[in-house]
Design an enzyme around this catalytic site. Structure first.
Site: not given
Lengths: 368, 368
Positions: A44, A291-293, A295, A165, A46, A201, A181
């Site tokens: 870590h 828009a669906g997911l 929303g 789009s 420290e 993706l 992402r």
């Protein structure tokens, strides 16, 4: 502390599921050692800072330790950092945020104070929390921190009626979107986007040591095995439809099908999905969906932040960026807070955050 | 020059139809005199600055004159400023923008140069032009400079389906909107907004020496004589419908009905309307209308700038902020440029400008 935060930012893509933490050891205005949390299993922040000071041949006795997160006091994959800090006999410890796990918060600090080490807390708390909102959310509420990315015209249109789009927003906005992402543990999309755009993706515009996990909400398990996002890495497919035959076919594409039906037929239980992700140590979820997911996640109260790219154009009669039920009273609309307004290339990026969510994190991460 | 621009900003509401101009006379880093254009008929900025120096008992011989606009060289309501400047025997004259009237541009500067005065031009040109875009537009193209104000949710919705729209944006955004109303010569709305909101259209949140003219686009001349915007001051009603009886009734409310039918029945010729306004010495038009008129002005290419207030809320199924015909290709969408992204209260204000319009002004105002 600002330097410690900068160190924490250098490990944005490598510490998960551990928090991004930086540590600077200072005496008389001189830095004796510094470090940031290494990948899981590694030391870590420290410990890295202590080793850095030792490598420089410097003693840290009586020095001030600036740490962006309370030193851990339990055995995980590594021994408790607070023991190493105490062994170094610090003069003072300054901490930004506490351990957001309500069962643990304050235990590391209490150990320090019990040994007579003066402790200052809450320095740059919001900045430290912004780096670890996902970790804090998972620890304190058992759900990841989720932001929904949108890209639309000034009048909120994300595609023409013929589906066109690409590209409403410009290359700089897309690159910035890829940076978001990149920091997430999971990039989540919906079946509509898979059918329409067949996205990969992956993170492309940013150099990253690891790709985030891909996930799809596919209520009726309709995704094609030849979808481009199946690229060899494990993909999570959340569905409401228990179809072992299809699931087996998808498994051969390294898809893991998780059946989590919600009360509405064909719809995934989104809260259960996020709780499931948290159990898989997911801190941050980047949603890049239609828009669906988007929303549905908003309506279900699953969205913590909005990452909206706005293009300098008005499209009028075109597809809306988000699908939400009709309201009869503006007072019923759930308002967020703008936290950022930034030109990015020719576009503008607006970030919004639901204030209640952030307040809950702040209070979970407020060191005691 | 920045100080001269600041002086010009102090007269934002009082010089129209003349340009907002500031002048500073400087020698050895000391300001000898300064001034800004007084209301029409009063002295221009250069004269004010010369009088200021005289009142201080200071000679300006050999000093540098910073003027945000080329000194005028013609007799208007006042004698040519360039004569007064020359009489003061300046050492140098620095000018931001030229006179945007293509018939005049450069004549004042040529007079100075002919008398051996060194002239520097184009210093802070964009800032000076932003103060006088309306004047430059009227002079160079015979149309005012027009901005359309919108107030909507992040997804571009300006009202719920039941008509509820007060208040999507907050009080700070409304006050800022009133500041933009205040600087305009004309506040223009549509008949739809009059029917729905019955607005007064006055400037309320800003202290102003004069209210801008109100105007309505009312293609079928349906406006009620009892509309609240008829408050005694003359209101312009643009219509496509020649109805002398109704026009006479409106005249009793101090409405001036201007009949300018366009090619489509019941629709006003918007270009003719703007040319008519320019002939009435209108420099700047602030449009605060519904989706219909705003969209019609955009489609007709009558909009130079967009002044968009965005509230931190998503409304989904609600009225769109602008009505535009459906597109089949994103390349056909007319893009503007964002010139500003600013948090205002809890909202964000984005300003957009059509680049070709601005370039045309810059080239008309570029001093020769």
């Amino acid at each position: 502390m600002r330097h410690a935060l900068d160190l924490a930012r250098t490990v944005l893509h490598t510490t998960s599921p551990n928090p991004r933490v930086g540590c600077v050891i200072v005496r008389d205005g001189l830095i004796l050692g510094e470090g940031a949390t290494q990948p899981p299993g590694g030391p870590h922040a420290e410990i890295c800072a202590l080793r850095d000071a030792a490598a420089r041949g410097l003693s840290v006795t009586g020095a001030t330790f600036y740490v962006t997160l309370e030193p851990c006091s339990h055995f995980g994959r590594t021994p408790p950092c607070v023991d190493a800090v105490l062994a170094a006999a610090p003069g003072r410890v300054v901490v930004a945020m506490g351990d957001p796990n309500p069962q643990v918060n304050g235990a590391g600090l209490a150990r320090l104070r019990a040994q007579g080490v003066p402790v200052t807390t809450g320095v740059c708390l919001p900045e430290a929390l912004a780096l670890n909102a996902g970790f804090a959310a998972r620890m304190s509420r058992g759900m990841p921190w989720l932001w929904a990315k949108t890209a639309a015209s000034l009048d909120g249109r994300s595609a023409l009626h013929n589906g066109m789009s690409q590209w409403i927003t410009g290359p700089a906005a897309r690159a910035d979107g890829h940076a978001w992402r990149a920091r997430a543990d999971v990039v989540l999309t919906g079946m509509g986007t898979v059918q329409k755009d067949d996205p990969r993706l992956t993170v492309r515009d940013v150099a990253v040591p690891r790709q985030p996990r891909k996930a799809v909400v596919d209520g009726r398990l309709q995704i094609s095995e030849s979808a481009r996002l199946f690229d060899g890495e494990e993909v999570w497919v959340f569905t409401a439809h228990d179809d072992p035959v299809k699931a087996e076919r998808l498994r051969r594409r390294n898809a893991r099908v998780i059946v989590l039906p919600g009360p509405e037929p064909g719809r995934v239980d989104l809260h259960a999905m996020l709780r499931w992700m948290a159990r898989q140590h997911v801190n941050e979820v980047h949603v890049e969906a239609g828009a669906g997911l988007t929303g549905a996640l908003l309506s279900a109260g699953c969205v913590d932040e909005i990452l909206a790219y706005i293009a300098p154009v008005l499209l009028g009669d075109a597809y809306a960026m988000v699908k939400l039920p009709m309201l009869s009273d503006l007072a019923d609309a759930r308002r967020f807070e703008f936290i950022d307004a930034l030109p990015i290339g020719g576009d503008v990026r607006l970030r919004g955050r639901f204030a209640d969510r952030w307040q809950a994190l702040l209070s979970a991460a407020n060191p005691r």
